[in-house]
Design a protein around this motif. Structure first.
Motif, PDB file in Angstrom:
ATOM      1  N   THR A 149       0.826  -1.207   0.000  1.00 41.00           N
ATOM      2  CA  THR A 149       0.000   0.000   0.000  1.00 41.00           C
ATOM      3  C   THR A 149       0.856   1.251   0.000  1.00 41.00           C
ATOM      4  OG1 THR A 149      -1.698  -1.186   1.223  1.00 41.00           O
ATOM      5  CG2 THR A 149      -1.815   1.230   1.233  1.00 41.00           C
ATOM      6  N   SER A 150       1.928   1.271   0.812  1.00 42.08           N
ATOM      7  CA  SER A 150       2.821   2.426   0.878  1.00 42.08           C
ATOM      8  C   SER A 150       3.512   2.661  -0.453  1.00 42.08           C
ATOM      9  CB  SER A 150       3.857   2.217   1.991  1.00 42.08           C
ATOM     10  OG  SER A 150       4.778   3.277   2.019  1.00 42.08           O
ATOM     11  N   ASP A 151       3.996   1.567  -1.062  1.00 40.88           N
ATOM     12  CA  ASP A 151       4.650   1.703  -2.372  1.00 40.88           C
ATOM     13  C   ASP A 151       3.680   2.231  -3.415  1.00 40.88           C
ATOM     14  OD1 ASP A 151       6.934   0.779  -1.238  1.00 40.88           O
ATOM     15  OD2 ASP A 151       6.723  -1.285  -1.992  1.00 40.88           O
ATOM     16  N   SER A 152       2.420   1.776  -3.326  1.00 40.68           N
ATOM     17  CA  SER A 152       1.408   2.224  -4.287  1.00 40.68           C
ATOM     18  C   SER A 152       1.136   3.711  -4.128  1.00 40.68           C
ATOM     19  CB  SER A 152       0.114   1.424  -4.082  1.00 40.68           C
ATOM     20  OG  SER A 152      -0.907   1.907  -4.938  1.00 40.68           O
ATOM     21  N   ASP A 153       1.083   4.186  -2.867  1.00 34.44           N
ATOM     22  CA  ASP A 153       0.872   5.618  -2.622  1.00 34.44           C
ATOM     23  C   ASP A 153       2.032   6.435  -3.142  1.00 34.44           C
ATOM     24  OD1 ASP A 153      -1.509   5.013  -1.427  1.00 34.44           O
ATOM     25  OD2 ASP A 153      -0.719   5.092   0.628  1.00 34.44           O
ATOM     26  N   ASP A 154       3.243   5.940  -2.932  1.00 31.22           N
ATOM     27  CA  ASP A 154       4.424   6.661  -3.418  1.00 31.22           C
ATOM     28  C   ASP A 154       4.420   6.742  -4.939  1.00 31.22           C
ATOM     29  OD1 ASP A 154       5.230   6.992  -0.839  1.00 31.22           O
ATOM     30  OD2 ASP A 154       6.686   5.333  -0.861  1.00 31.22           O
ATOM     31  N   ASP A 155       4.052   5.626  -5.579  1.00 33.24           N
ATOM     32  CA  ASP A 155       4.012   5.626  -7.047  1.00 33.24           C
ATOM     33  C   ASP A 155       2.961   6.607  -7.560  1.00 33.24           C
ATOM     34  OD1 ASP A 155       5.954   3.717  -7.044  1.00 33.24           O
ATOM     35  OD2 ASP A 155       4.599   2.009  -7.341  1.00 33.24           O
ATOM     36  N   GLY A 156       1.826   6.650  -6.848  1.00 32.56           N
ATOM     37  CA  GLY A 156       0.774   7.585  -7.267  1.00 32.56           C
ATOM     38  C   GLY A 156       1.209   9.024  -7.117  1.00 32.56           C
ATOM     39  N   ALA A 157       1.887   9.329  -6.007  1.00 37.49           N
ATOM     40  CA  ALA A 157       2.363  10.693  -5.795  1.00 37.49           C
ATOM     41  C   ALA A 157       3.411  11.075  -6.826  1.00 37.49           C
ATOM     42  CB  ALA A 157       2.928  10.832  -4.386  1.00 37.49           C
ATOM     43  N   ALA A 158       4.296  10.107  -7.166  1.00 37.57           N
ATOM     44  CA  ALA A 158       5.337  10.374  -8.164  1.00 37.57           C
ATOM     45  C   ALA A 158       4.733  10.611  -9.536  1.00 37.57           C
ATOM     46  CB  ALA A 158       6.328   9.218  -8.198  1.00 37.57           C
ATOM     47  N   ALA A 159       3.707   9.804  -9.860  1.00 39.42           N
ATOM     48  CA  ALA A 159       3.054   9.969 -11.158  1.00 39.42           C
ATOM     49  C   ALA A 159       2.326  11.312 -11.235  1.00 39.42           C
ATOM     50  CB  ALA A 159       2.069   8.817 -11.390  1.00 39.42           C
ATOM     51  N   GLU A 160       1.683  11.696 -10.116  1.00 42.17           N
ATOM     52  CA  GLU A 160       0.991  12.986 -10.059  1.00 42.17           C
ATOM     53  C   GLU A 160       1.970  14.129 -10.250  1.00 42.17           C
ATOM     54  OE1 GLU A 160      -2.180  15.196  -7.077  1.00 42.17           O
ATOM     55  OE2 GLU A 160      -0.483  14.093  -6.224  1.00 42.17           O
ATOM     56  N   LYS A 161       3.118  14.060  -9.591  1.00 45.12           N
ATOM     57  CA  LYS A 161       4.128  15.107  -9.703  1.00 45.12           C
ATOM     58  C   LYS A 161       4.696  15.170 -11.114  1.00 45.12           C
ATOM     59  CE  LYS A 161       8.531  16.562  -7.656  1.00 45.12           C
ATOM     60  NZ  LYS A 161       9.530  16.260  -6.598  1.00 45.12           N
ATOM     61  N   ALA A 162       4.952  13.996 -11.706  1.00 40.02           N
ATOM     62  CA  ALA A 162       5.497  13.957 -13.066  1.00 40.02           C
ATOM     63  C   ALA A 162       4.508  14.557 -14.061  1.00 40.02           C
ATOM     64  CB  ALA A 162       5.842  12.523 -13.449  1.00 40.02           C
ATOM     65  N   GLY A 163       3.216  14.239 -13.884  1.00 45.34           N
ATOM     66  CA  GLY A 163       2.207  14.801 -14.773  1.00 45.34           C
ATOM     67  C   GLY A 163       2.109  16.311 -14.646  1.00 45.34           C
ATOM     68  N   PHE A 164       2.212  16.788 -13.406  1.00 45.64           N
ATOM     69  CA  PHE A 164       2.170  18.238 -13.187  1.00 45.64           C
ATOM     70  C   PHE A 164       3.362  18.929 -13.848  1.00 45.64           C
ATOM     71  CE2 PHE A 164       4.061  21.593 -10.567  1.00 45.64           C
ATOM     72  CZ  PHE A 164       3.132  22.600 -10.777  1.00 45.64           C
ATOM     73  N   ILE A 165       4.553  18.380 -13.661  1.00 46.56           N
ATOM     74  CA  ILE A 165       5.757  18.993 -14.240  1.00 46.56           C
ATOM     75  C   ILE A 165       5.663  19.016 -15.764  1.00 46.56           C
ATOM     76  CG2 ILE A 165       8.239  18.620 -14.574  1.00 46.56           C
ATOM     77  CD1 ILE A 165       8.423  17.772 -11.680  1.00 46.56           C
ATOM     78  N   TYR A 166       5.129  17.925 -16.339  1.00 46.82           N
ATOM     79  CA  TYR A 166       4.964  17.879 -17.793  1.00 46.82           C
ATOM     80  C   TYR A 166       4.025  18.994 -18.261  1.00 46.82           C
ATOM     81  CZ  TYR A 166       3.345  16.337 -22.369  1.00 46.82           C
ATOM     82  OH  TYR A 166       3.011  16.294 -23.696  1.00 46.82           O
ATOM     83  N   ASP A 167       2.881  19.148 -17.585  1.00 48.02           N
ATOM     84  CA  ASP A 167       1.913  20.181 -17.982  1.00 48.02           C
ATOM     85  C   ASP A 167       2.482  21.585 -17.813  1.00 48.02           C
ATOM     86  OD1 ASP A 167       0.087  18.219 -18.585  1.00 48.02           O
ATOM     87  OD2 ASP A 167      -0.977  18.340 -16.665  1.00 48.02           O
TER      88      ASP A 167
END
Length: 909
Positions: free
Chosen positions: A4-22
């Motif tokens: 669960t912790s790894d999944s949350d970290d991956d989600g946060a990383a993906a969210e941050k990457a998407g924001f930086i791209y935009d």
């Protein structure tokens, strides 16, 4: 659990990457099309048919005579300074007439303007083309020799039409970012027309006019299409989208402390500021800065960064180590914010990565052969970048999370210095406030350390005049500051007195005193109150003693200083308070300065009824300056200051009583001239005569509106007290009466005795048109009453509506074949003159008639009959009421028609 912790970290990383791209996509998508300015000649120029009220139609090309007439009708053009609109003597040779006083009579002008807008839209790269914009006339400008301008702002853009008016000089210099252009239209100014257009955020300056007059129509460019207005900064940018992205930044689980976007160009430390950026760098940085300011919780900074890549040579392989650091950080104006020598940053915070493999380094060191191997090689790559930092991280970004007291003190001191240099920009002030708030919210290991870090906050709060910040600091402190901070706080007197203006220093002193006691728990302690007051009085005394400059506002301030100490206790030796001495010294120093003496006499005489303890001191001051006040008396300055004083409805600083409305009280409008005359008479026998001479000598300097509203009230106060047996009194009062009547009534319009109609010449001003020349000859012909329009009189046919006092002979609608002269002009103007004469005569009759008759003697009947402005069929050429001292008619009588121009020189018509 771990999954669960790894999944949350991956989600946060993906969210941050998407924001930086935009975010990267938004910034990279900012471009500008077209240019920030465009210009050109107007090939098929159409005469607009410019009608200026009250002058009439203005001829093209502009003649010297018409230019002078325009200048007399215009008012001084203001210039933009920040948010303020000012009028300054350095730009006094620029005149303007507002659009409300201008009419365009030629219906074909709109077609010509539409053709110009097509070229404007193309040159500026306006999306939607010419149909998306319209031009709105907002002023006419006339630049005479020596005229210059400051920065001018429009709507989303400005359009200037340079009309035919021969001149040299006056080239327009435009600057936007690193780009600059210079346009000179003087080459074809004699007979040609040209246009010049630019965006609103472009700096616009005009070089001094060398000869002639530069004459232009100025239009605002208005955006017709929906959506945000056009801008030279970023035509296709949408600040709203970027602010939404910044809001997403706030909501990220893994919030970046900062993000950097490398620029396309590299800049030196000296040139790293928004205004000097090139190409897309300028538009992108400006777009980000505006978006951060609109959002309110982010800052945009600029920086120079350096990537150091070290090749570590070993026997096995070549290892590389990369370090990225900022060695220069500035705000958009270029103010240096980096306290340390460098600031290391992470490559993961770059919005777009830089490839260094195929790039030559800017500098390189090392790599020497050491016998068995090569030394390490350090390669340095330099870039410039824009940086976005959340407000709550700005302190840590600039100083690091473990910042020291020394670095904090340096940063706050530097920001305070930048505020004074920033002009209209609020960036340094906003940064300083945020740094202080971050210090207040920081966690400290103990109270003693917290107290030390609160010292720079206290100094900054006083500097910013921010009581909320100071109170927040005071609520946290447990012990004391550093000695240096107390020293800085002790220098508060510098902030109070720095401006060097007595009236402003007095306001600062009172504001400091009131603010101190408002927030002080022991404000009821009279000993403390007296101690603070003595310190402030000593401070103000030093300014009075050492002042090198004087201002008109100082006069009322000096009287207020005395009033505020009306109840101050005197010592047993009756020594006056220290500020009484300061006031006396200040007045002695500037007693021959008109800027102080005329207003000060008005202020002191306004307190003549005061019966308090300072009455003797006020009279002493007045007695000391009365001779200087008489010898330096200026009626225009007196009238101007009186008008500004009495509408305040407060004529007594001691009792604070409210007087009657100045507009309904004659004595208020006249000021204390009655008291001044009486006081001068009591002080010295010859002073009244000198005062009357000064009044008469400076009366002609009165503005026209002052002659109308002020003079009659002034006379009503002066006549009852003037010594009528003085020749000076008779001459002065006669002169003032004559001036009032001539300027208010004007010269009686003479009924025409032939068919000459000089007053109509101004309506036919197309000097290059042969038909216009014929019409002017007809207007001057005393025998011709009818003019038949020929088939070739195109100009006259399209402008016949200008001849408002003629009867038109028409064969059909819009088919005028001739015009007949009439007496309509005289029939319209003479009743107006009679109405003015009756109104003025009514006011003159309210003056003390017996005293007035004593002053005027044999000329009394002529004055009451308004002989000086009437048409006298049998008037003697030497009649003193008709002529000036040289036997010439009064210059005020030169024009009998205030609403129309009078041209005596028919050749220039």
């Amino acid at each position: 659990m771990s999954t669960t912790s790894d999944s949350d970290d991956d989600g946060a990383a993906a969210e941050k990457a998407g924001f930086i791209y935009d975010l990267r996509r938004l910034i990279s998508g900012v471009h500008a099309s077209g240019s920030f300015a465009a210009c050109g000649t107007i090939d098929s120029f159409v005469n607009p048919g410019i009608y200026v009220d009250p002058i009439g139609t203005v001829r093209l090309p502009l003649s010297v005579e018409d230019a002078q007439t325009l200048a007399q009708t215009s008012h001084k053009a203001p210039f933009g300074k920040g948010n303020e609109t000012l009028v300054d003597e350095s730009v006094r040779k620029t005149w303007q007439i507002d659009a409300a006083n201008i009419r365009i009579l030629n219906q074909d002008w709109q077609l010509c303007l539409d053709r110009i807008l097509e070229r404007v839209a193309e040159g500026l790269g306006i999306a939607g083309g010419p149909s998306s914009i319209r031009a709105e006339l907002y002023k006419m400008l006339l630049y005479e020799k020596g005229a210059i301008t400051e920065k001018v702002l429009g709507m989303f853009g400005t359009l200037i039409i340079c009309l035919p008016s021969e001149h040299t000089g006056g080239a327009v210099c435009l600057r936007h970012g690193s780009q600059s252009e210079r346009f000179d239209s003087s080459g074809n100014s004699a007979f040609g027309a040209s246009y010049l257009t630019w965006y609103a955020d472009v700096v616009h300056e005009i070089e001094p006019i060398q000869t002639g007059y530069r004459w232009v129509l100025a239009y605002n460019l208005i955006n017709r299409s929906p959506g945000p207005p056009q801008s030279a900064s970023a035509l296709d940018a949408r600040i709203g989208q970027f602010t939404q992205a910044l809001t997403r930044w706030q909501d990220l689980q893994d919030e970046p402390f900062y993000l950097a976007y490398p620029l396309d160009h590299e800049y030196t430390d000296r040139d790293l500021k928004l205004a000097y950026l090139k190409g897309d760098d300028f538009y992108r940085a400006r777009h980000v800065a505006q978006s951060c300011e609109a959002h309110g919780k982010y800052y945009m900074l600029l920086g120079n960064m350096e990537m150091c890549i070290t090749d570590q040579n070993s026997e096995e392989e070549m290892e590389k180590e990369a370090v990225l650091s900022l060695d220069h950080i500035v705000d958009p104006q270029g103010f240096d914010l980096l306290i340390a020598s460098t600031r290391t940053i992470s490559t993961t915070n770059l919005l777009r990565g830089e490839s260094y493999e195929d790039r030559e380094p800017d500098t390189q060191r090392g790599g020497n052969y050491l016998g068995n191997q090569y030394a390490e090689i350090d390669q340095f790559f330099k870039d410039s970048t824009l940086i976005i930092v959340p407000c709550h991280w700005i302190l840590n970004f600039l100083l690091g999370s473990t910042f020291t007291l020394h670095s904090l003190a340096l940063l706050t001191m530097r920001l305070r210095g930048f505020i004074g240099q920033a002009g209209d920009s609020n960036n340094p002030k906003r940064l300083l406030l945020q740094v202080c708030q971050s210090v207040l919210g920081h966690d400290y290991s103990n109270d003693e350390k917290r107290d030390l870090f609160l010292g720079p906050v206290a100094v900054s709060a006083v500097f910013l005049k921010n009581p909320d910040l100071f109170n927040a600091m005071a609520n946290q402190i447990k012990g004391s500051f550093e000695e240096e901070d107390y020293s800085a706080l002790g220098g508060i007197h510098t902030a109070i007195t720095k401006c060097g203006k007595i009236y402003q220093i007095h306001e600062n002193v009172n504001a400091f005193r009131d603010g101190f006691f408002k927030g002080h728990p022991n404000r009821s302690d009279q000993l403390q109150v007296n101690s603070l007051q003595r310190w402030l009085d000593t401070l103000l005394y030093g300014c009075l003693y050492n002042s090198e400059h004087v201002f008109e506002q100082d006069a009322s301030t000096l009287v207020q200083i005395i009033a505020e100490r009306e109840d101050a206790p005197f010592s047993q030796h009756r020594i006056r308070p220290v500020l009484y001495q300061g006031v006396r010294i200040f007045i002695q120093h500037f007693q021959d300065n008109n800027l102080l003496i005329n207003p000060l006499v008005v202020e002191l005489l306004s307190q003549s009824d005061h019966q308090g303890r300072s009455k003797i001191y006020l009279e002493t001051l007045l007695r000391n300056i009365v001779e200087s006040a008489v010898s330096n008396f200026n009626l225009r300055q007196y009238a101007t200051y009186t008008a500004s004083l009495f509408p305040r409805n407060q004529t007594n600083y001691f009792s604070r009583s409210r007087g009657e409305d100045a507009s309904t009280n004659s004595s208020r409008r006249a000021g204390p001239i009655k008291a001044f005359y009486g006081y001068s008479s009591a002080c010295k026998q010859d002073l009244p005569a000198q005062l009357l001479q000064r009044i008469q000598a400076t009366a002609s300097e009165l503005a026209v509106e002052q002659s109308n509203g002020f003079l009659i009230s002034f006379l009503s106060e002066l006549i009852p007290v003037a010594d009528t047996w003085f020749n000076e009194a008779k001459s002065c009062i006669r002169s003032l009466i004559t001036l009032h009547i001539i300027r208010t009534v004007g010269y009686e319009p003479k009924k025409p005795t032939d068919w000459t109609r000089l007053e109509e010449i101004s309506t036919c001003s197309h000097s290059n048109d042969d038909s216009c020349l014929k019409m002017n000859a007809f207007l001057k012909d005393p025998e011709a009453s009818y003019y038949a329009l020929g088939e070739m009189d195109y100009y006259l046919r399209s402008h016949f509506h200008n001849f408002e006092y003629f009867d038109l002979v028409e064969k059909g609608p819009w088919n005028v074949v001739g015009v007949t002269k009439t007496n309509k002009w005289w029939e319209e103007q003479h009743p107006k003159w009679q109405a003015r004469a009756e109104k003025v005569l009514e006011a003159v009759k309210k003056l003390p008639q017996d005293r007035l008759q004593e002053c005027l003697g044999d000329e009394y009947d002529g004055v009451m009959d308004l002989k000086m402005v009437k048409i006298m069929v049998d008037a003697d050429i030497d009649d003193p009421l008709q002529c000036d001292q040289e036997g010439k008619r009064h210059p005020e009588l030169a024009s009998s028609v205030p609403q129309k121009r009078r041209r005596e020189n028919s050749e220039s018509a």
